[in-house]
Design an enzyme around this catalytic site. Structure first.
Site, PDB file in Angstrom:
ATOM      1  N   GLU A 213       0.875  -1.173   0.000  1.00  0.00           N
ATOM      2  CA  GLU A 213       0.000   0.000   0.000  1.00  0.00           C
ATOM      3  C   GLU A 213       0.905   1.213   0.000  1.00  0.00           C
ATOM      4  OE1 GLU A 213      -1.186   3.180   1.149  1.00  0.00           O
ATOM      5  OE2 GLU A 213      -2.058   2.401   3.000  1.00  0.00           O
TER       6      GLU A 213
ATOM      7  N   CYS B  85      -1.410   9.000   2.919  1.00  0.00           N
ATOM      8  CA  CYS B  85      -1.340   8.367   1.612  1.00  0.00           C
ATOM      9  C   CYS B  85      -2.574   8.667   0.770  1.00  0.00           C
ATOM     10  CB  CYS B  85      -1.160   6.868   1.762  1.00  0.00           C
ATOM     11  SG  CYS B  85      -2.435   6.070   2.773  1.00  0.00           S
TER      12      CYS B  85
END
Length: 488
Positions: free
Chosen positions: A255, A289
């Site tokens: 990720e 993120c």
């Protein structure tokens, strides 16, 4: 403060958590509070040898844990959730101080960690496979079995959430875990979890916590006793981990980051859109993120949006997040700030206009607005990972989609507009793992698959229904009443 604090300091400071206890490390490093520069404690730094020893302990403990009745594993996860809830305020303040976040950010991490453990507690009690069609007289089963030892490498920005979202389901499904948190946030990303699971009665060896640098990470990724790696972090490091894991034929869950686009259509309410943009781009100083890296605004509404964002940037207070008096805290360290500041400066030199911000005091960077951002500029092409709104204008829906997809992929995207059908039609064309209509990009509910294509990761996802797929593998089992006769 609880009479039995989660963070006892002296017995945890400068220690690894291995085989169920805190063990002093030979090498340590000071942990500094970003807002004040105050020394918070010492972080144990693992090398390859310490990592390999921890992997051996995890490997030795895993088989018995996998054979533990599912209700007993579930009970451990529920007790871990209870331990976190019992020390909610203590943990939230520690996270705020160590990560440079505001206290509500620390509270959010603790709250989500509790929910993640509660959800994980349900995993052992779900169906673990399927009965397959087969020939008469043979029972054919496809079952889910644990990988064995799962290596987890977590980052500094949301260290508790981004560690425990892998640790909890992996443990629940019968794996052991070796966790390597970022050395800048060893308490938020490691100690809190270690204490919670120890108090929950998790057997020794099943969770090993060793902060460290690249040497420790490489030892974890390349060790043959660790068949799966779950990594959250930068695309550059993710590529390196993917290469190493591929060479060793390991499963990886990556990720990463990439470009997250927030598209504002010409029928959007300017006040609501500006509020969403400000949160998506500036929450936790943009060190997320899912942050709204690119804000694509229809030219008809661009002036109104810019004006409102400049007003917010001018008035939002920046400082010590743990004080409870500010909206934005400091960035994690000087290296991160300098990289971000250079992106802002380079983008202005490339032709963008600085509308607000662009300055800092210490590690506290003011919320920043750039207009006239275009492809080819650093702030458009790179993930800033700082408190930056990049305003990019477009004239048509087609142009918005083209601009948004001018990247190597991303985790999240959002579209804001009154015509929901139109907004949804645009959202479906965006190259992102998660798409939100009439919202900003920073969203997660623990029950949803979380991941993205390209720079967002390897297309895999964690969370909710994705966890059983991630943290177990298929095994085919057939059963006959007796061995048949064969023609040999």
């Amino acid at each position: 403060m609880s009479a039995n604090p989660l963070l006892a300091a002296d017995c945890q400071d400068g220690c690894f958590f291995v085989d169920g206890r805190f063990v002093p490390a030979d090498t340590t490093r000071d942990v500094t509070e970003p807002a004040t520069g105050q020394r918070l404690g010492r972080c144990a730094i693992a090398g390859a040898e310490a990592m390999r020893s921890a992997i051996a302990g995890a490997s030795a403990a895993q088989a018995a844990w996998a054979a533990t009745p599912p209700r007993e594993r579930a009970a451990v996860l529920l007790r871990a959730a209870q331990a976190l809830q019992s020390h909610f305020d203590e943990g939230a303040l520690a996270i705020a101080r160590e990560t440079g976040g505001i206290v509500p950010k620390g509270q959010h991490e603790m709250r989500e960690a509790v929910v993640i453990c509660q959800i994980a507690a349900g995993l052992p009690l779900q169906a673990q496979g399927q009965v397959l069609p087969s020939t008469p007289g043979r029972l054919s089963l496809a079952t889910r079995v644990p990988h064995g030892v799962v290596g987890v490498i977590s980052p500094f920005n949301f260290p508790l959430i981004l560690g425990i979202r892998a640790v909890a389901p992996a443990l629940a499904l019968g794996n052991a875990v070796v966790l390597k948190p970022d050395p800048r946030t060893p308490v938020s990303g490691g100690t809190i979890m270690a204490e919670a699971f120890a108090r929950a009665g998790l057997p020794a060896g099943l969770l090993q916590v060793l902060p460290g640098d690249a040497e420790a990470g490489e030892a974890l990724v390349t060790d043959p006793r660790v068949p799966m790696i779950a990594f959250t972090g930068s695309p550059a490091v993710g590529r390196r981990i993917g290469e190493l894991a591929g060479r060793h034929l390991k499963k990886v869950s990556l990720e990463l980051g990439g470009a997250n686009n927030l598209v504002v259509l010409d029928d959007a309410d300017p006040d609501a859109a500006a509020s969403a943009i400000a949160f998506g781009a500036w929450f936790h100083q943009g060190q997320i993120c899912m942050a709204s890296n690119r804000v694509l605004v229809h030219e008809a509404i661009a002036g109104a949006i810019r004006e409102r964002l400049v007003g917010k940037a001018t008035h939002l207070p920046v400082g010590d997040g743990a004080s409870g008096q500010v909206a934005l805290g400091p960035m994690i360290d000087a290296r991160q700030l300098q990289r971000f500041d250079q992106i802002v400066k380079d983008t202005v030199e490339q032709g963008a206009r600085l509308e607000a911000g662009g300055t800092h005091e210490g590690l506290c960077y003011k919320p920043t607005v750039l207009s006239g951002v275009k492809p080819g500029m650093r702030a458009f092409d790179e993930e800033p990972f700082g408190p930056l709104v990049n305003l990019v204008t477009f004239r048509s829906d087609e142009e918005a989609v083209t601009l948004a997809n001018q990247s190597q992929g991303g985790l999240a995207a959002a579209v804001i507009g009154r015509d929901v059908a139109r907004a949804l039609a645009i959202g479906r064309r965006l190259n992102a793992g998660m798409v939100h209509i009439n919202d900003q990009t920073v969203n997660d509910e623990c029950t949803n698959p979380f991941g993205g294509p390209g720079l967002g990761g390897n297309g895999s996802a964690v969370g909710g229904p994705a966890d059983i797929d991630e943290y177990t593998r298929w095994q085919w089992v057939t059963v006959k009443d007796a061995p048949p006769a064969f023609p040999f």
